[in-house]
Design a protein around this motif. Structure first.
Motif, PDB file in Angstrom:
ATOM      1  N   GLU A  31      -1.593  66.869 -22.406  1.00  0.00           N
ATOM      2  CA  GLU A  31      -2.764  66.604 -23.226  1.00  0.00           C
ATOM      3  C   GLU A  31      -2.340  65.882 -24.487  1.00  0.00           C
ATOM      4  O   GLU A  31      -1.194  66.004 -24.927  1.00  0.00           O
ATOM      5  N   GLN A  37       2.278  63.731 -26.879  1.00  0.00           N
ATOM      6  CA  GLN A  37       1.759  64.505 -25.760  1.00  0.00           C
ATOM      7  C   GLN A  37       2.438  65.866 -25.674  1.00  0.00           C
ATOM      8  O   GLN A  37       3.635  65.996 -25.927  1.00  0.00           O
ATOM      9  N   PRO A  71      -1.466  63.058 -16.956  1.00  0.00           N
ATOM     10  CA  PRO A  71      -2.401  63.425 -18.029  1.00  0.00           C
ATOM     11  C   PRO A  71      -3.567  64.253 -17.502  1.00  0.00           C
ATOM     12  O   PRO A  71      -4.000  64.085 -16.349  1.00  0.00           O
ATOM     13  N   GLU A  73      -7.252  64.936 -17.028  1.00  0.00           N
ATOM     14  CA  GLU A  73      -8.436  64.096 -17.004  1.00  0.00           C
ATOM     15  C   GLU A  73      -9.666  64.965 -16.779  1.00  0.00           C
ATOM     16  O   GLU A  73      -9.804  65.605 -15.746  1.00  0.00           O
ATOM     17  N   ALA A  74     -10.554  64.972 -17.781  1.00  0.00           N
ATOM     18  CA  ALA A  74     -11.750  65.811 -17.690  1.00  0.00           C
ATOM     19  C   ALA A  74     -12.632  65.391 -16.517  1.00  0.00           C
ATOM     20  O   ALA A  74     -13.241  66.241 -15.851  1.00  0.00           O
ATOM     21  N   ALA A  75     -12.704  64.091 -16.249  1.00  0.00           N
ATOM     22  CA  ALA A  75     -13.541  63.624 -15.135  1.00  0.00           C
ATOM     23  C   ALA A  75     -13.022  64.144 -13.803  1.00  0.00           C
ATOM     24  O   ALA A  75     -13.807  64.491 -12.903  1.00  0.00           O
ATOM     25  N   THR A  76     -11.693  64.204 -13.661  1.00  0.00           N
ATOM     26  CA  THR A  76     -11.117  64.717 -12.415  1.00  0.00           C
ATOM     27  C   THR A  76     -11.417  66.197 -12.250  1.00  0.00           C
ATOM     28  O   THR A  76     -11.752  66.657 -11.142  1.00  0.00           O
TER      29      THR A  76
END
Length: 469
Positions: A31, A37, A71, A73-76
């Motif tokens: 994140e 990161q 990374p 990924e909120a969409a995933t």
């Protein structure tokens, strides 16, 4: 009503691991933006190397040079939540994703179909384990209570009589209250929800506000909840991307299994089956390779779909290294589950033949299988033959005939123990130059087998023409 809540504490990590060739290799989610990161989550192999959430990426890679990273990924993550909702929809018509990291669904109306709760729970957990998702599961009389109880329990099932006691034991930090409300209550000396239940409601509302009162009412089932109900898409499409190119069909087995499990759950939710779906392979440096998987009858069980798909793919040659697999189904059909019989009988034998027929078509192709076509011809060797078309409807009268006819008819005198029936005279073929005149008998062989033998009228020696099963 009874509501189940499924909490997925490692959904982001496990969703990312499903895309990796070796999920057991050290891996972590990141994140933040480079170069700052940090580790958000790590799998067991990475944690065994000293990787912990919150560590800078540089430190983690120093501790474990072979660490794989991706990374967050909120969409995933949201796509995985939607897929799990589609899976849960197979068991309940009321599924909601309103709570972060969890889904709730009503189960009381499903118990008559899937059995009592212990059996139903075991079924849900078994399918989630096969899908590869860690979870906690709780059942309560309302969705708000189920959601907060799953913060501290796994496997708990409470009814109306035990709800307040179960809620009362919850620490305020796990009660679902807003953080500022928890801090205010803690400064006043409160530690558990049960301590709030003992206070007079007017005094509680005056001291801590209407938000706390509303939350307590929702937990007790006194305030109605307007949840957004999930509705599945009418078409199915899922993809799997590989970390590195795959060069053999065998390498597609693992993602195909996962994709077909999701397809099976989707079809159960739609109470439908499927007779055709497509596989699209994204190739490295070339156009995609597409296959149409056709079935002889509607199917929706993941094991059957996987077996038939793998059988058809064995006849396929890859046109290049595979980077992704997409499974899509746009046309659903009505599905009637196969009726199971306790004892073997004609219906069960027909089911076994249908399954065998479908496997043979998947493995060999439809053109390789030809039905036996019967027509009105008395000569046995000309009465049945293989043809590409459907079965003929012009069937001769039923007579005793062997299931296995021999292409060559050797002498049979030495093997016959006795004649059981006959003669049956067959005299035919004068019009096409292949005239036959034979007397057929049912004979018993010395080893107990039954055979079909013939001899010319008035002749002495027998010839073997076929065997009875």
């Amino acid at each position: 009503m009874r509501w189940a809540c499924l909490l997925f504490p490692r959904l982001a990590l496990e969703g990312a691991l499903r895309r990796r060739d070796d999920p057991a290799a050290p891996f972590a989610l990141l994140e933040g933006a480079p170069p700052r990161q940090r580790i958000r989550a790590a799998n067991q192999a990475a944690r065994a190397q000293g990787i912990k959430p919150g560590q800078p990426r540089g430190l983690a890679e120093a501790l474990c040079p072979e660490l794989g990273c991706a990374p967050l990924e909120a969409a995933t993550v949201e796509r995985w939540r939607q897929r799990l909702a589609a899976w849960a929809y197979a068991y309940s018509g009321q599924v909601s994703l309103d709570y972060p990291h969890a889904l709730v669904f009503e189960v009381a109306s499903s118990l008559a179909l899937f059995g009592p709760w212990p059996a139903f729970e075991a079924r849900l957990r078994g399918e989630l384990a096969a899908l590869g998702f860690t979870h906690r599961l709780v059942v309560a009389p309302n969705p708000a209570a189920a959601r907060v109880l799953v913060n501290a329990h796994d496997g708990l099932a409470v009814d109306e009589t035990g709800l307040e006691a179960a809620l009362g034991r919850l620490p305020l930090a796990r009660s679902g209250l807003a953080a500022e409300s928890v801090q205010t209550l803690a400064r006043s000396g409160f530690r558990r929800l049960g301590e709030l239940f003992t206070l007079p409601r007017p005094a509680l509302a005056r001291r801590f506000g209407s938000g706390v009162m509303r939350h307590l009412g929702e937990l007790r089932g006194e305030w109605p909840l307007a949840l957004t109900v999930y509705r599945p898409a009418q078409h199915f499409s899922r993809s799997f991307e590989f970390d590195r190119p795959v060069h053999a069909i065998a390498g597609l087995a693992f993602p195909l299994k996962r994709l077909l499990q999701e397809l099976s759950a989707f079809l159960r939710g739609q109470d439908a089956g499927i007779e055709r779906f497509s596989l699209v392979l994204g190739l490295e440096g070339g156009p995609a390779q597409r296959f149409e998987i056709g079935l002889l009858a509607p199917q929706r069980e993941a094991e059957t779909l996987l077996e038939l798909t793998r059988a058809q793919l064995e006849r396929v040659r890859l046109e290049g290294p595979v980077l992704s697999v997409t499974l899509a189904a746009s046309r659903l059909t009505a599905y009637a589950p196969v009726r199971r019989e306790l004892l073997a009988g004609p219906a069960r034998q027909a089911q076994a033949w249908a399954a065998l027929h479908q496997r043979l078509v998947a493995r060999l192709g439809g053109a390789a299988l030809k039905p036996l076509v019967e027509h009105r011809e008395h000569r046995p060797e000309a009465a049945v033959f293989a043809a590409a078309g459907p079965r003929a409807t012009d069937i001769p009268e039923a007579r005793l005939r062997p299931g296995w006819l021999l292409a060559e008819m050797p002498p049979a005198e030495a093997g016959i123990a006795r004649l059981l029936a006959g003669p049956e005279r067959i005299e035919s073929g004068w019009w096409d130059g292949d005239d036959v005149r034979r007397d057929y008998y049912l004979a018993e062989w010395h080893d107990g087998r039954h055979a079909w033998v013939w001899r010319e009228p008035g002749g002495e020696g027998f010839h073997l023409h076929g065997w009875f099963g």
